[in-house]
Design a protein around this motif. Structure first.
Motif, mmCIF file in Angstrom:
data_model
loop_
_atom_site.group_PDB
_atom_site.id
_atom_site.type_symbol
_atom_site.label_atom_id
_atom_site.label_comp_id
_atom_site.label_asym_id
_atom_site.label_seq_id
_atom_site.Cartn_x
_atom_site.Cartn_y
_atom_site.Cartn_z
ATOM 1 N N PHE A 108 -31.164 39.776 -45.408
ATOM 2 C CA PHE A 108 -32.369 39.044 -45.787
ATOM 3 C C PHE A 108 -33.119 38.627 -44.521
ATOM 4 O O PHE A 108 -32.582 38.700 -43.433
ATOM 5 C CB PHE A 108 -32.001 37.797 -46.596
ATOM 6 N N HIS A 109 -34.319 38.122 -44.722
ATOM 7 C CA HIS A 109 -35.161 37.630 -43.631
ATOM 8 C C HIS A 109 -35.609 38.776 -42.718
ATOM 9 O O HIS A 109 -35.180 38.902 -41.571
ATOM 10 C CB HIS A 109 -34.441 36.548 -42.803
ATOM 11 N N VAL A 110 -36.467 39.606 -43.304
ATOM 12 C CA VAL A 110 -37.028 40.743 -42.574
ATOM 13 C C VAL A 110 -38.545 40.685 -42.734
ATOM 14 O O VAL A 110 -39.049 40.586 -43.851
ATOM 15 C CB VAL A 110 -36.467 42.058 -43.139
ATOM 16 N N ALA A 128 -36.817 28.666 -46.628
ATOM 17 C CA ALA A 128 -37.680 27.579 -46.155
ATOM 18 C C ALA A 128 -37.367 27.313 -44.692
ATOM 19 O O ALA A 128 -36.209 27.118 -44.328
ATOM 20 C CB ALA A 128 -37.438 26.330 -46.992
ATOM 21 N N SER A 129 -38.406 27.349 -43.854
ATOM 22 C CA SER A 129 -38.202 27.182 -42.409
ATOM 23 C C SER A 129 -39.217 26.225 -41.818
ATOM 24 O O SER A 129 -40.368 26.193 -42.245
ATOM 25 C CB SER A 129 -38.369 28.521 -41.675
ATOM 26 N N VAL A 130 -38.782 25.494 -40.782
ATOM 27 C CA VAL A 130 -39.692 24.647 -40.018
ATOM 28 C C VAL A 130 -40.278 25.489 -38.887
ATOM 29 O O VAL A 130 -39.539 26.093 -38.111
ATOM 30 C CB VAL A 130 -38.940 23.436 -39.429
ATOM 31 N N HIS A 131 -41.615 25.563 -38.838
ATOM 32 C CA HIS A 131 -42.276 26.311 -37.763
ATOM 33 C C HIS A 131 -43.265 25.455 -36.993
ATOM 34 O O HIS A 131 -43.944 25.945 -36.094
ATOM 35 C CB HIS A 131 -43.036 27.516 -38.335
ATOM 36 N N SER A 132 -43.410 24.187 -37.381
ATOM 37 C CA SER A 132 -44.416 23.350 -36.727
ATOM 38 C C SER A 132 -43.944 21.899 -36.768
ATOM 39 O O SER A 132 -42.963 21.587 -37.440
ATOM 40 C CB SER A 132 -45.744 23.479 -37.471
ATOM 41 N N GLY A 147 -33.895 28.321 -43.420
ATOM 42 C CA GLY A 147 -33.963 29.208 -42.248
ATOM 43 C C GLY A 147 -33.711 28.471 -40.949
ATOM 44 O O GLY A 147 -33.872 27.244 -40.887
ATOM 45 N N HIS A 148 -33.322 29.216 -39.918
ATOM 46 C CA HIS A 148 -33.036 28.673 -38.562
ATOM 47 C C HIS A 148 -33.038 27.140 -38.495
ATOM 48 O O HIS A 148 -34.001 26.516 -38.068
ATOM 49 C CB HIS A 148 -33.943 29.266 -37.492
ATOM 50 N N VAL A 149 -31.890 26.598 -38.869
ATOM 51 C CA VAL A 149 -31.750 25.185 -39.227
ATOM 52 C C VAL A 149 -32.154 24.198 -38.130
ATOM 53 O O VAL A 149 -32.738 23.164 -38.408
ATOM 54 C CB VAL A 149 -30.281 24.910 -39.615
ATOM 55 N N PRO A 194 -31.147 38.713 -39.850
ATOM 56 C CA PRO A 194 -31.613 39.189 -38.541
ATOM 57 C C PRO A 194 -32.963 38.595 -38.113
ATOM 58 O O PRO A 194 -33.299 38.678 -36.947
ATOM 59 C CB PRO A 194 -31.726 40.696 -38.734
ATOM 60 N N ASP A 195 -33.730 38.021 -39.051
ATOM 61 C CA ASP A 195 -35.090 37.569 -38.727
ATOM 62 C C ASP A 195 -35.812 38.694 -37.978
ATOM 63 O O ASP A 195 -36.391 38.485 -36.909
ATOM 64 C CB ASP A 195 -35.039 36.298 -37.862
ATOM 65 N N ALA A 196 -35.728 39.895 -38.580
ATOM 66 C CA ALA A 196 -36.205 41.089 -37.879
ATOM 67 C C ALA A 196 -37.716 41.193 -37.935
ATOM 68 O O ALA A 196 -38.338 40.928 -38.963
ATOM 69 C CB ALA A 196 -35.574 42.327 -38.506
ATOM 70 N N ASP A 198 -41.857 37.923 -45.543
ATOM 71 C CA ASP A 198 -42.890 37.702 -44.530
ATOM 72 C C ASP A 198 -43.222 36.218 -44.461
ATOM 73 O O ASP A 198 -42.683 35.418 -45.214
ATOM 74 C CB ASP A 198 -44.127 38.553 -44.863
ATOM 75 N N HIS A 199 -44.105 35.887 -43.514
ATOM 76 C CA HIS A 199 -44.481 34.486 -43.349
ATOM 77 C C HIS A 199 -45.432 34.041 -44.453
ATOM 78 O O HIS A 199 -46.179 34.851 -45.002
ATOM 79 C CB HIS A 199 -45.157 34.282 -41.991
ATOM 80 N N SER A 200 -45.413 32.748 -44.743
ATOM 81 C CA SER A 200 -46.279 32.197 -45.784
ATOM 82 C C SER A 200 -47.637 31.800 -45.192
ATOM 83 O O SER A 200 -47.828 31.818 -43.975
ATOM 84 C CB SER A 200 -45.600 30.995 -46.418
ATOM 85 N N ILE A 218 -40.013 35.331 -49.419
ATOM 86 C CA ILE A 218 -41.014 34.830 -48.478
ATOM 87 C C ILE A 218 -40.304 33.844 -47.557
ATOM 88 O O ILE A 218 -39.341 33.195 -47.968
ATOM 89 C CB ILE A 218 -42.189 34.152 -49.242
ATOM 90 N N GLU A 219 -40.731 33.795 -46.293
ATOM 91 C CA GLU A 219 -40.263 32.717 -45.429
ATOM 92 C C GLU A 219 -41.331 31.652 -45.491
ATOM 93 O O GLU A 219 -42.358 31.742 -44.825
ATOM 94 C CB GLU A 219 -40.042 33.198 -43.987
ATOM 95 N N SER A 220 -41.096 30.664 -46.334
ATOM 96 C CA SER A 220 -42.109 29.636 -46.533
ATOM 97 C C SER A 220 -42.002 28.566 -45.458
ATOM 98 O O SER A 220 -40.937 28.026 -45.218
ATOM 99 C CB SER A 220 -41.936 28.992 -47.906
ATOM 100 N N TYR A 258 -31.851 35.198 -29.618
ATOM 101 C CA TYR A 258 -32.641 34.086 -29.080
ATOM 102 C C TYR A 258 -32.363 32.787 -29.840
ATOM 103 O O TYR A 258 -32.688 31.713 -29.387
ATOM 104 C CB TYR A 258 -34.139 34.394 -29.169
ATOM 105 N N ARG A 259 -31.801 32.920 -31.029
ATOM 106 C CA ARG A 259 -31.606 31.729 -31.862
ATOM 107 C C ARG A 259 -30.130 31.437 -32.139
ATOM 108 O O ARG A 259 -29.622 30.395 -31.788
ATOM 109 C CB ARG A 259 -32.344 31.894 -33.196
ATOM 110 N N LEU A 260 -29.451 32.365 -32.817
ATOM 111 C CA LEU A 260 -28.079 32.138 -33.293
ATOM 112 C C LEU A 260 -27.943 30.714 -33.832
ATOM 113 O O LEU A 260 -27.187 29.893 -33.328
ATOM 114 C CB LEU A 260 -27.065 32.454 -32.190
HETATM 115 ZN ZN LIG Z 1 -38.958 31.547 -38.891
#
Ligand SMILES: [Zn+2]
Ligand SMILES: [Zn+2]
Length: 571
Positions: free
Chosen positions: A339-341, A435-439, A465-467, A526-528, A371-373, A410-412, A503-505
């Motif tokens: 998942f997360h491609v 659900a991911s924090v991007h900001s 996502g990426h906690v 993979p967040d590919a 994809d990104h939201s 979706i990566e919301s 870069y994350r792990l």
């Molecule tokens: Zn993300």
């Protein structure tokens, strides 16, 4: 020189000219020259020979001459002269976040700062405050940036260390007289960052014939002994250590070369309790060398099962081994899909069809596109109309590829108040939502925890996502109460991502056991953003092993049918 190398050289000229205080137009010209080279579709060497370089947009006469020199002679006098002129310390300054060539030049001109040490001292003495274009806030920012550079100095990500280690290992295995060679050190243990590549090799007479190996890699510093210790430092401070031993002691040298110190301390102690002596030369009983050629020999000699290298951190693995409770660690081929491609609908580079066939090539049975939201405008987040287009293309793909299950997700973005990025009537259509924090990373610990829990409480949220939001060696995790988040995830059946990008792990492997205890299902993602990124799954599996995870703890070891049921269990 190929295009990429030529472009890098032009970029270096731009940077060094800026530091040298040269005409800004000239600097920009080199920068656009570099871009023009990278995007030039034809063969660069051909263009040089036909004298056609000047026809390329963005390349003037003097830059054309430099490019010709680079492609023909692999070097450039202009670059050479600049390198002699600019002190390496000044370049070092550019590692500090927030310090570009312009500011570095001012520091050099006004305060003669040419190194990180001098910068630190000047900040200490409060000298930056009155410089043009600086000020108290800039000084404060540079101070914390400098601290980070110092903390990260000499450290490298597993994603950089492992491929290089494998290359060196192959080189070593090809050497005459090398009887056996293996990867050791923190890289073998799967540490996400480390300062060295360690290899262990067996040769016929390690005490007598070191000089041949000394010449193997330039700059080796040799400390004789068994094993002999050969060490050198590569550019940028990466250490390379080679341990040379004989076949009889290979297992012991490999064990000690792998570490960790905490594991070895406990193991040596365990040996002592049994009246044995464990050293890098082998396991000894009353001064008699016991079988030590294989690591397994040594663990067996100590009455223990083999302990996988990823577990050797002194975190209870020996106790677990004694009690027969070692986990049966997840393996790379347990993975059945991912998942997360991201696709070219947002910031990925590939089409949906390319991603599907790449998944098939990897033997996967399903693929979760996300994809990104819409709020992630910087990453081309999908508007509702894009979603409709994507859904239609995906339906066609599903019909054309019945052998691979395609999950639509979706990566919301998690918005500031913890809500997800689309209204419910859109969210309900997806097969899964990450659900991911991007900001807004700078909330207080309490606010950030509440925000993320709010997002997880949304019944449409399948996965977090990426906690922690960390970028290894670049960005610290945001302040957040992981215990509370994992507890909530366990109670409400929210899957937690182990982001496999080197870069994350993220989630950090140190938290995986806790997550497992709290009943959290982990998904290795993979967040590919390209086909190649799909192979980052390997790093995710390493981190999962390091976190004691078994196949049953990981979502994407499940069959397509099982996954489908799990994704539906919340909403
Ligand atoms: Zn993300
Ligand atoms: Zn992503």
């Amino acid at each position: 020189m190929d295009k990429k190398a030529v472009a890098a050289a032009l970029e270096e000229i731009a940077l060094l000219s800026e530091l040298a205080g040269e005409n800004p137009f000239k600097v920009r010209a080199y920068e656009s020259g570099a871009r023009a080279v990278l995007t030039f579709p034809g063969d660069l060497a051909d263009a040089v020979q036909r004298g056609e370089l000047c026809n390329i947009k963005g390349i003037g006469k003097s830059i054309a001459a430099v490019i010709a020199e680079l492609t023909e002679k692999d070097e450039s006098r202009t670059l050479q002269k600049l390198r002699e002129k600019i002190s390496p310390g000044l370049l070092e300054l550019l590692q500090v976040p927030g310090l570009g060539p312009k500011k570095a030049k001012i520091l050099y001109d006004k305060l003669q700062i040419r190194s990180l040490g001098e910068l630190e001292y000047a900040i200490q003495e409060n000298r930056l405050v009155s410089l043009p274009g600086f000020g108290a806030r800039t000084q404060e920012k540079l101070k914390s940036g400098l601290e980070r550079v110092k903390r990260y100095a000499g450290l490298f990500r597993l994603g950089d260390l492992l491929p290089l280690a494998q290359e060196l290992l192959n080189q070593l295995r090809g050497q005459e007289g090398v009887l056996r060679a293996e990867l050791a050190g923190g890289v073998r243990r799967g540490l996400e960052v480390d300062d060295a590549i360690v290899l262990v090799a067996a040769i016929p007479e390690p005490e007598g014939s070191l000089s041949a190996y000394e010449r193997l890699f330039t700059g080796f510093h040799v400390t004789p002994g068994l094993p002999a210790h050969l060490e050198t430092t590569f550019t940028k401070g990466m250490r390379f250590i080679l341990k040379l031993t004989n076949l009889e002691s290979f297992g012991a040298a490999w064990l000690f070369g792998t570490g960790s110190p905490a594991h070895l301390d406990e193991l040596t102690e365990h040996a002592a309790q049994k009246g044995l002596r464990l050293t890098p030369q082998g396991l000894f009983d009353q001064g008699q060398l016991q079988p030590s050629g294989q690591e397994e020999d040594i663990y067996r000699g100590l009455g223990l099962p083999f302990i996988p290298p990823e577990l050797r951190e002194g975190l209870g693995e020996i106790e677990a081994a004694v009690q027969g409770r070692l986990p049966l660690l997840i393996q790379a081929d347990d993975i059945q899909g991912c998942f997360h491609v991201h696709s070219h609908y947002s910031d990925g580079v590939n089409s949906l069809a390319e991603l599907v066939s790449a998944s098939r090539e990897r033997g996967w049975k399903y693929l979760g596109l996300s994809d990104h939201s819409q709020s992630a405008y910087y990453a081309g987040g999908l508007k509702p109309s894009d979603l409709a287009r994507q859904k239609a293309e995906l339906e066609d793909l599903r019909r054309a590829n019945p052998d691979i299950k395609i999950f639509w997700g979706i990566e919301s973005d998690i918005l500031g108040d913890g809500s997800l990025d689309y209204p419910d009537e859109i969210l309900k259509d997806f097969d899964f939502i990450i659900a991911s924090v991007h900001s807004q990373f700078r909330l207080t610990r309490k606010e950030m925890t509440r925000r993320i829990i709010q997002a997880m409480a949304n019944p449409h949220c399948t996965m977090l996502g990426h906690v922690s939001g960390r970028l290894l060696l670049a960005r610290e995790p945001y302040e957040v109460d992981l215990e509370e988040i994992l507890e909530f995830a366990g109670q409400h059946q929210v899957i937690v991502e182990l982001n496999a990008s080197p870069y994350r792990l993220d989630l950090d492997w140190r938290w995986l056991r806790r997550a497992k205890d709290l009943g959290v299902l982990i998904s290795i993602n993979p967040d590919a953003h390209s086909l190649r990124d799909l192979d980052d799954m390997a790093y995710g599996v390493i981190a999962a092993r390091k976190g004691w995870l078994e196949a049953a703890d990981v979502l994407n070891t499940c069959s397509p049918g099982e996954v489908e049921a799990i994704l539906k269990r919340r909403s």
